[in-house]
Design a protein around this motif. Sequence first.
Motif, short mmCIF file in Angstrom:
data_model
loop_
_atom_site.label_atom_id
_atom_site.label_comp_id
_atom_site.label_asym_id
_atom_site.label_seq_id
_atom_site.Cartn_x
_atom_site.Cartn_y
_atom_site.Cartn_z
N LEU A 117 6.16 -6.90 3.91
CA LEU A 117 5.39 -7.23 5.11
C LEU A 117 4.51 -8.46 4.90
CD1 LEU A 117 4.47 -6.48 7.97
CD2 LEU A 117 2.74 -4.99 6.94
N ALA A 118 3.86 -8.54 3.73
CA ALA A 118 2.98 -9.68 3.46
C ALA A 118 3.77 -10.99 3.42
CB ALA A 118 2.24 -9.46 2.14
N VAL A 119 4.96 -10.93 2.82
CA VAL A 119 5.80 -12.14 2.74
C VAL A 119 6.25 -12.55 4.13
CG1 VAL A 119 7.98 -13.07 1.87
CG2 VAL A 119 6.54 -11.63 0.40
N ARG A 120 6.69 -11.57 4.92
CA ARG A 120 7.14 -11.89 6.29
C ARG A 120 5.99 -12.49 7.11
NH1 ARG A 120 9.00 -6.57 8.58
NH2 ARG A 120 8.19 -5.66 6.66
N GLY A 121 4.79 -11.91 6.97
CA GLY A 121 3.65 -12.43 7.72
C GLY A 121 3.28 -13.85 7.31
N GLY A 122 3.24 -14.09 6.00
CA GLY A 122 2.89 -15.43 5.53
C GLY A 122 3.93 -16.48 5.89
N VAL A 123 5.21 -16.13 5.69
CA VAL A 123 6.28 -17.09 5.99
C VAL A 123 6.36 -17.37 7.49
CG1 VAL A 123 8.79 -17.44 5.95
CG2 VAL A 123 7.61 -16.52 3.94
N SER A 124 6.22 -16.33 8.32
CA SER A 124 6.30 -16.54 9.77
C SER A 124 5.13 -17.38 10.27
CB SER A 124 6.33 -15.19 10.50
OG SER A 124 5.15 -14.44 10.23
N ALA A 125 3.93 -17.17 9.71
CA ALA A 125 2.78 -18.00 10.10
C ALA A 125 3.01 -19.45 9.70
CB ALA A 125 1.50 -17.46 9.46
N ALA A 126 3.53 -19.65 8.47
CA ALA A 126 3.83 -21.01 8.03
C ALA A 126 4.90 -21.66 8.89
CB ALA A 126 4.27 -20.98 6.57
N MET A 127 5.89 -20.88 9.32
CA MET A 127 6.94 -21.42 10.19
C MET A 127 6.39 -21.82 11.55
SD MET A 127 10.34 -19.11 9.59
CE MET A 127 11.33 -19.27 8.09
N GLY A 128 5.51 -20.98 12.13
CA GLY A 128 4.95 -21.30 13.43
C GLY A 128 4.12 -22.57 13.41
N VAL A 129 3.22 -22.66 12.44
CA VAL A 129 2.38 -23.86 12.32
C VAL A 129 3.21 -25.07 11.91
CG1 VAL A 129 0.43 -24.88 11.10
CG2 VAL A 129 0.34 -22.49 11.79
N GLY A 130 4.10 -24.87 10.92
CA GLY A 130 4.90 -25.99 10.42
C GLY A 130 5.86 -26.53 11.46
N ALA A 131 6.43 -25.65 12.29
CA ALA A 131 7.35 -26.11 13.32
C ALA A 131 6.64 -27.00 14.34
CB ALA A 131 8.00 -24.92 14.01
N VAL A 132 5.45 -26.57 14.80
CA VAL A 132 4.69 -27.38 15.76
C VAL A 132 4.25 -28.70 15.12
CG1 VAL A 132 2.57 -27.48 17.13
CG2 VAL A 132 3.92 -25.39 17.09
N TRP A 133 3.80 -28.64 13.88
CA TRP A 133 3.38 -29.86 13.17
C TRP A 133 4.56 -30.83 13.05
CZ3 TRP A 133 -1.34 -31.36 10.99
CH2 TRP A 133 -1.29 -32.49 10.18
N PHE A 134 5.70 -30.34 12.60
CA PHE A 134 6.87 -31.19 12.43
C PHE A 134 7.32 -31.76 13.77
CE2 PHE A 134 11.47 -31.83 12.21
CZ PHE A 134 11.59 -32.59 11.06
N TRP A 135 7.31 -30.93 14.81
CA TRP A 135 7.76 -31.37 16.13
C TRP A 135 6.83 -32.44 16.69
CZ3 TRP A 135 5.45 -30.45 21.04
CH2 TRP A 135 6.26 -30.77 22.13
N VAL A 136 5.51 -32.23 16.59
CA VAL A 136 4.54 -33.20 17.10
C VAL A 136 4.64 -34.51 16.32
CG1 VAL A 136 2.08 -33.71 17.32
CG2 VAL A 136 2.96 -31.49 18.02
N SER A 137 4.76 -34.42 15.00
CA SER A 137 4.87 -35.63 14.18
C SER A 137 6.12 -36.42 14.54
CB SER A 137 4.90 -35.26 12.69
OG SER A 137 3.72 -34.59 12.31
N ASN A 138 7.22 -35.73 14.75
CA ASN A 138 8.46 -36.41 15.12
C ASN A 138 8.33 -37.08 16.49
OD1 ASN A 138 11.41 -36.91 14.65
ND2 ASN A 138 11.59 -35.65 16.48
#
Length: 322
Positions: A117-138
Amino acid sequence: MSISPTVIIYLAIFGGILLLVEALYLMVFGRSIRLGSRMNRRIEMLDDNANRNEVIERLRKEATQHTKSTAIPFYSLLAEKAEKGKIAFSPVMLILIMVLLGTVGFLALTLLTEAPLAVRGGVSAAMGVGAVWFWVSNKAKKRINLIEEQLPDAIDLIVRGLRVGHPFVHALASAAREIPDPLGTELGLIADEAAYGRDMGEALMAFAERVDMQDLRFLAVAVTIQAQSGGNLAEILDGLSKVVRARFKLFRRVRAITAEAKWSGMFLSAFPIAAMLMISVIKPDYYDEVKETSLFIPTALVVVAFLVINVIYMRKMVNIQV
């Protein structure tokens, strides 16, 4: 010897989240929001809404909303890129989208993997923030590149309008109707603001500061000086157009010459990290014989430090300023 499908699943989920961000953007704001659209967004909005004041207010709000939200914790790191990309999503909407994407990622990881559960929570949070960051930067990078490419043609159109006797505001508005997004909407908004009384040089300089582009600062300074001291603005802008084209040509030439060095630097920076990840996936027990020794942690820290130094120096070596 087989590669675990977990990494592939994570990458597929992250790619799906990126596509979801773009899909939400197009669904909310329509296809005209896409960069490079033949009819710029301002004209389409004016066709749909006869109230010019509402269109101007909406475009101005989109242009400045991210700068005004730098006080939001963490969001200040994203605000500059969002402003350069002129992301129509408000700061609150972007944060909510991060939460939504993190939730989608968590559900996908729950269905497709057996991670704790901890891994899923951490990875999913990183994916949500990272996806928006990558999309905005692009989005920001693509928008700035398009504006740089469109600017010489826009200046040429303004010069033609001035030479046939049109005032600068009318020449700018005419160029805005001919130039597609992203520059077309920006020039049209500047022309509308000038028509309602805003100083033209001030409006152009504000736009130049938002996108942080030197060529636009030259244009704003030229217009301001001509307004204060007079002169042949058409000749000044014609010379500026030639300078901008020459600079753009030089940038492209330098980019082509240094492309091999940049890709080599990226490869040399990413290869050690990729190699370690691949070893961990292919043979998880590769380090079992040494990881219990007293020198394993200090050695690993030294390797990480060297990798960071390598990335920093490779980036400096290939980042050639003109």
